[in-house]
Scaffold this motif. Structure first.
Motif, PDB file in Angstrom:
ATOM      1  N   PRO A   9      -3.554  -4.251  -7.891  1.00 54.05           N
ATOM      2  CA  PRO A   9      -3.921  -4.326  -6.506  1.00 54.05           C
ATOM      3  C   PRO A   9      -4.468  -5.865  -6.106  1.00 54.05           C
ATOM      4  O   PRO A   9      -4.368  -6.695  -7.093  1.00 54.05           O
ATOM      5  CB  PRO A   9      -5.381  -3.380  -6.658  1.00 54.05           C
ATOM      6  CG  PRO A   9      -5.218  -2.659  -7.908  1.00 54.05           C
ATOM      7  CD  PRO A   9      -4.215  -3.489  -8.877  1.00 54.05           C
ATOM      8  N   LEU A  10      -4.465  -5.818  -4.747  1.00 58.07           N
ATOM      9  CA  LEU A  10      -4.658  -7.395  -4.261  1.00 58.07           C
ATOM     10  C   LEU A  10      -6.041  -7.760  -4.817  1.00 58.07           C
ATOM     11  O   LEU A  10      -7.023  -7.269  -4.704  1.00 58.07           O
ATOM     12  CB  LEU A  10      -4.713  -6.987  -2.661  1.00 58.07           C
ATOM     13  CG  LEU A  10      -5.053  -8.621  -1.983  1.00 58.07           C
ATOM     14  CD1 LEU A  10      -3.978  -9.433  -1.876  1.00 58.07           C
ATOM     15  CD2 LEU A  10      -5.369  -8.024  -0.520  1.00 58.07           C
ATOM     16  N   ARG A  11      -6.100  -8.964  -5.336  1.00 61.73           N
ATOM     17  CA  ARG A  11      -7.061  -9.854  -5.444  1.00 61.73           C
ATOM     18  C   ARG A  11      -7.918 -10.631  -4.365  1.00 61.73           C
ATOM     19  O   ARG A  11      -7.074 -11.438  -3.754  1.00 61.73           O
ATOM     20  CB  ARG A  11      -7.057 -10.581  -6.607  1.00 61.73           C
ATOM     21  CG  ARG A  11      -6.799  -9.938  -7.945  1.00 61.73           C
ATOM     22  CD  ARG A  11      -6.224 -10.863  -9.181  1.00 61.73           C
ATOM     23  NE  ARG A  11      -7.578 -11.830  -9.491  1.00 61.73           N
ATOM     24  CZ  ARG A  11      -8.247 -11.741 -10.469  1.00 61.73           C
ATOM     25  NH1 ARG A  11      -8.072 -10.553 -11.243  1.00 61.73           N
ATOM     26  NH2 ARG A  11      -9.212 -12.425 -10.646  1.00 61.73           N
ATOM     27  N   LEU A  12      -8.861 -10.559  -4.024  1.00 59.60           N
ATOM     28  CA  LEU A  12      -9.493 -11.247  -3.012  1.00 59.60           C
ATOM     29  C   LEU A  12      -9.624 -12.603  -3.142  1.00 59.60           C
ATOM     30  O   LEU A  12     -10.565 -13.002  -4.263  1.00 59.60           O
ATOM     31  CB  LEU A  12     -10.695 -10.623  -2.595  1.00 59.60           C
ATOM     32  CG  LEU A  12     -10.962  -9.116  -1.856  1.00 59.60           C
ATOM     33  CD1 LEU A  12     -12.308  -8.703  -1.325  1.00 59.60           C
ATOM     34  CD2 LEU A  12      -9.741  -9.175  -0.616  1.00 59.60           C
ATOM     35  N   PRO A  13      -9.391 -13.504  -2.143  1.00 59.17           N
ATOM     36  CA  PRO A  13      -9.682 -15.016  -2.423  1.00 59.17           C
ATOM     37  C   PRO A  13     -10.908 -15.357  -2.009  1.00 59.17           C
ATOM     38  O   PRO A  13     -11.847 -14.522  -1.417  1.00 59.17           O
ATOM     39  CB  PRO A  13      -8.706 -15.378  -1.364  1.00 59.17           C
ATOM     40  CG  PRO A  13      -8.594 -14.518  -0.369  1.00 59.17           C
ATOM     41  CD  PRO A  13      -8.772 -13.120  -0.961  1.00 59.17           C
TER      42      PRO A  13
ATOM     43  N   VAL B 116       0.731  -1.151   0.020  1.00 61.20           N
ATOM     44  CA  VAL B 116       0.106  -0.085   0.058  1.00 61.20           C
ATOM     45  C   VAL B 116       0.871   1.158  -0.030  1.00 61.20           C
ATOM     46  O   VAL B 116       1.816   1.175   0.716  1.00 61.20           O
ATOM     47  CB  VAL B 116      -0.838  -0.061   1.318  1.00 61.20           C
ATOM     48  CG1 VAL B 116      -1.506   1.127   1.333  1.00 61.20           C
ATOM     49  CG2 VAL B 116      -1.873  -1.362   1.130  1.00 61.20           C
ATOM     50  N   SER B 117       0.393   2.297  -0.738  1.00 61.56           N
ATOM     51  CA  SER B 117       1.328   3.570  -0.949  1.00 61.56           C
ATOM     52  C   SER B 117       1.398   4.117   0.534  1.00 61.56           C
ATOM     53  O   SER B 117       0.503   4.315   1.078  1.00 61.56           O
ATOM     54  CB  SER B 117       0.694   4.368  -2.063  1.00 61.56           C
ATOM     55  OG  SER B 117       1.365   5.713  -1.871  1.00 61.56           O
TER      56      SER B 117
ATOM     57  N   ILE C 203      -6.979  -0.102  -1.351  1.00 62.65           N
ATOM     58  CA  ILE C 203      -6.035   0.924  -1.235  1.00 62.65           C
ATOM     59  C   ILE C 203      -4.802   0.243  -1.769  1.00 62.65           C
ATOM     60  O   ILE C 203      -3.859   0.922  -1.808  1.00 62.65           O
ATOM     61  CB  ILE C 203      -6.188   1.233   0.111  1.00 62.65           C
ATOM     62  CG1 ILE C 203      -5.653   0.027   1.101  1.00 62.65           C
ATOM     63  CG2 ILE C 203      -7.335   2.114   0.656  1.00 62.65           C
ATOM     64  CD1 ILE C 203      -5.162   0.519   2.573  1.00 62.65           C
ATOM     65  N   SER C 204      -4.719  -0.987  -2.073  1.00 64.20           N
ATOM     66  CA  SER C 204      -3.318  -1.603  -2.541  1.00 64.20           C
ATOM     67  C   SER C 204      -2.965  -1.195  -3.829  1.00 64.20           C
ATOM     68  O   SER C 204      -3.748  -0.677  -4.750  1.00 64.20           O
ATOM     69  CB  SER C 204      -3.500  -3.050  -2.409  1.00 64.20           C
ATOM     70  OG  SER C 204      -4.364  -3.830  -3.063  1.00 64.20           O
ATOM     71  N   GLY C 205      -1.750  -1.778  -4.191  1.00 65.66           N
ATOM     72  CA  GLY C 205      -1.429  -1.381  -5.392  1.00 65.66           C
ATOM     73  C   GLY C 205      -0.260  -0.229  -5.818  1.00 65.66           C
ATOM     74  O   GLY C 205      -0.189   0.762  -5.161  1.00 65.66           O
TER      75      GLY C 205
END
Lengths: 462, 101
Positions: free
Chosen positions: A225-229, A178-179, A210-212
Motif C-alpha cells: 500500500p501507498l505510504r503517506l509522505p 488500487v484493485s 485502499i491501495s495495494g
C-alpha cells in the motif's frame, strides 16, 4: 477516536449531515436504510483501524453488501451485489463507515451527473449548475460537508473534474495502484477507483488504505500500500513542468489567472518551473472517445435482462428480450456510447478508428515519458477549462460535453496518477489545478499538493 | 463522416439494442458528429509500427487479435433439433406442464 461510542456518534452525525444534504440528490441510499447501516457498521468497526469512525460515501458503481449498486442505471435498479469491492472491504477493515451510495452518470458515462436514471445531482454552491461527473454525487457530498471523503471512479477524469467543479480534492491513482475488483467495468484499460476529500490529507489517507496488491484483480500491481509522505516545508528540489498545450489561447482568463498564481507560489516555495511540450495532447479526447466506448460496448454486453436487474419483456424470442431490456434499461448516453463502440470495432472501421486510437494512446503516453525523462518531476495544469457549467447547457451537444474532460483524459490514457486541488474561485465558483505525476510516484505528487494546498488562497477570487 | 439511419439500425442489431424510429434521426446526427470529431486522429501521420500501450503489470498483454475456427468436429446446429442465430431453440416452459418428464 478511541472507543466505539465515538464511532456511533460519528455515524449518527454523518447520517444527520447526509439528511441535510438531501436536496442535492447526491446520495441514492434512502435515509432510514442509511442510518441503520451506519449504526450497524459503527458497532462492528474495529477501534484500532486507521480510519476508525470515518464516514466514507461510495459511488454507486462500486459494489457494496450493505446497499444496492445501480450504477445510476434503470437496468440495475434495486440490484444487490453478492460481493463487495476490495476497496470497500479495505475501508471497512480500517474502521471506516460506508456512508451510502452516491449518484453518478449512468455507468460512469458523463461529465455532469445529469445522465443518471435517478435524477441529476445539484451543484452544492449553485443549484442551477452541475457538480461535474461522473462522480458528481461523491464530489457534492464532500463539498457540502456531509462526509470528509468519498470513493469515486475514473475512466477519463470522473474524479478530478467534479472535484475541481465542487472545490474539493480529487485523486486518480496510477492504473494498477488500487484493485478494480468490484468496480463495475466501463473501460477496463482506463478504469481506476479514486478518492474525493475535503483536504489532500483526507483523500490521501483513504487512498493509502485502499491501495495495494489484490490477487482478485490481475491488473492490480503486486505492490505494498501507498505510504503517506510528510507535509514538506518547501518544494526545494522539485522541477514542475508546465505543458503549454494545456493553456490554449481560448482558455478562460480566470482559470489562467488561477494557474499563474499557483505557479508563482511554486516558485516562492523553491520549485523550479519549466515549460514542456506534450505534442499529442490535442488528440487525447478523440482517442479516448474511441477507446472508452469500444471497451464499454464489450463490457456492457452482459446486461441483457437474464442475469442482472429488471427484465423488460420481449415477447417474440430471447433476442427480443435482450433488445427490449437493453433499449429500455439503458439511458440515451449509454446507448449512444454502446453504438459508437460497436461501430468503431466493426469490420471495415476497426483499423481507421480502434487500431489508430491504440497507436495514438501509445504516442500520448510517450509524450509524458519524454517530459519526465528530461528531468521534470511533475506536471501542473488546469483541471478543467472552465468552472461549473449550467445544467442542460451541454446535454444535447455530446462533443461539447466530452471536451470538459480535455485536461483530464490524458492521465487515464497514459495510466498516470493525478490530483486536482482547489486553487481559487471565479465569481464564487471553484476552479482546480492538477498535478500529473509519474507512475507509482503518488508520494511525490502528494507532497507537492500538500505544499500548494497550504499556501494557495483556494476560496479567493482568481 | 455521415452515418445513415440504416447503418445505425445495423449497428444496433449487432449491439442487441432496440432503437426506436423516433430516436433514429437524432442518434444518426449525433453519431455522425462524434465520428467526424474523433476521425481527426487520422491526421497524425507515421503512427504505423507504434506498439499499443497497455497500462498495468507487464505480465498483462493482449492476445493476438485473430479469428480461429471453433474446435468442434460438427457445428452446434447438428447437436440439437432446432438452432437459429447462435441459439438452441427449445419449447417454452409452459409446454412442459403436465408432461411426463
Amino acid at each position: 477516536m478511541s472507543d466505539q461510542s465515538e464511532a456511533l456518534a460519528s455515524a449518527k452525525a454523518a447520517a444527520d449531515r447526509l439528511v441535510k444534504a438531501k436536496r442535492l440528490n447526491a446520495c441514492l441510499t434512502p435515509v432510514r436504510e442509511l442510518r441503520k447501516a451506519l449504526v450497524t457498521q459503527a458497532q462492528a468497526a474495529h477501534p484500532s483501524g486507521v480510519l476508525y469512525g470515518m464516514p466514507v460515501a461510495v459511488k454507486d458503481n462500486i459494489c457494496t453488501l450493505e446497499f444496492t449498486t445501480t450504477c445510476g442505471s434503470k437496468i440495475l435498479e434495486a440490484y444487490r451485489s453478492p460481493y463487495e469491492a476490495t476497496a470497500v472491504a479495505k475501508l471497512k477493515a480500517a474502521g471506516a463507515l460506508i456512508a451510502g451510495k452516491t449518484n453518478c452518470d449512468e455507468f460512469a458515462m458523463g461529465s455532469s451527473t445529469e445522465h443518471s436514471a435517478y435524477g441529476r445531482t445539484l451543484h452544492p454552491f449553485d443549484k442551477t449548475r452541475v457538480p461535474g461527473g461522473s462522480s458528481g454525487g461523491s464530489a457534492a457530498l464532500v463539498a457540502a460537508g456531509a462526509v470528509p471523503a468519498a470513493l469515486g471512479s475514473e475512466t477519463g477524469g470522473s474524479v478530478r473534474q467534479p472535484a475541481s467543479l465542487c472545490g474539493v480534492v480529487g485523486i486518480k491513482p496510477t492504473y494498477g495502484r488500487v484493485s478494480r475488483w468490484g468496480l463495475v467495468a466501463f473501460g477496463s484499460s482506463l478504469d481506476q477507483i479514486g478518492v474525493l476529500g475535503r483536504s489532500v490529507h483526507d483523500a490521501a489517507r483513504v487512498l493509502a488504505v485502499i491501495s495495494g496488491r489484490d490477487p482478485k484483480d490481475s491488473t492490480c500491481e503486486d505492490r505494498d500500500p501507498l505510504r503517506l509522505p510528510n507535509v514538506p516545508e518547501s518544494l526545494q528540489g522539485f522541477v514542475i513542468g508546465i505543458p503549454k498545450e494545456y493553456f490554449p489561447a481560448d482558455l478562460d482568463p480566470a482559470v489562467r489567472r488561477g494557474c499563474d498564481r499557483a505557479v508563482r507560489l511554486f516558485k516562492e516555495l523553491g520549485a523550479a518551473v519549466r515549460e514542456v511540450a506534450l505534442p499529442h495532447t490535442a488528440y487525447a479526447v478523440p482517442t479516448y472517445y474511441i477507446l472508452a466506448p469500444a471497451e464499454a460496448s464489450s463490457n456492457l454486453a452482459r446486461y441483457d435482462g437474464a442475469r442482472y436487474g429488471p427484465r423488460f419483456d420481449g415477447t417474440a424470442d430471447v433476442r427480443a428480450l435482450y433488445r427490449t431490456t437493453r433499449g429500455e434499461g439503458f439511458g440515451a448516453e449509454v446507448r449512444r456510447r454502446i453504438l459508437l463502440g460497436t461501430y468503431v470495432l466493426s469490420s471495415g472501421y476497426y483499423d481507421a478508428y480502434y487500431r489508430k486510437a491504440q497507436q495514438m494512446r501509445a504516442l500520448i503516453a510517450q509524450d509524458f515519458r519524454n517530459a519526465f525523462d528530461r528531468g521534470v518531476d511533475l506536471l501542473f495544469t488546469p483541471t478543467t477549462p472552465s468552472p461549473a457549467f449550467k445544467a442542460g447547457e451541454k446535454l444535447n451537444d455530446p462533443v461539447a460535453m466530452y471536451l470538459s474532460d480535455i485536461f483530464t483524459v490524458t492521465a487515464n490514457l497514459a495510466g498516470l496518477p493525478a490530483i486536482s486541488i482547489p486553487i481559487g474561485r471565479i465569481k464564487g465558483l471553484p476552479i482546480g489545478g492538477q498535478f500529473i505525476g509519474q507512475a507509482f510516484l503518488e508520494d511525490e505528487m502528494l507532497e507537492a499538493a500538500y505544499a500548494l494546498e497550504r499556501v494557495v488562497p483556494a476560496t479567493e477570487e482568481a | 463522416m455521415s452515418v445513415t439511419h440504416d447503418e445505425v439500425l445495423k449497428i444496433a442489431r449487432l449491439a442487441e439494442l432496440e432503437v426506436s424510429e423516433e430516436a433514429l434521426p437524432l442518434l444518426a446526427e449525433q453519431m455522425s458528429r462524434i465520428l467526424e470529431y474523433v476521425a481527426q486522429i487520422n491526421a497524425v501521420p507515421a503512427s504505423e509500427g507504434v506498439k499499443p500501450f497497455v497500462p498495468g503489470p507487464d505480465a498483462l498483454r493482449f492476445r493476438a487479435d485473430e479469428v480461429k475456427p471453433i474446435p468442434l468436429a460438427f457445428g452446434p446446429e447438428t447437436l440439437a433439433p432446432a438452432f437459429k442465430d447462435g441459439f438452441f431453440l427449445v419449447p417454452k416452459l409452459g409446454a412442459f406442464e403436465g408432461a411426463d418428464l
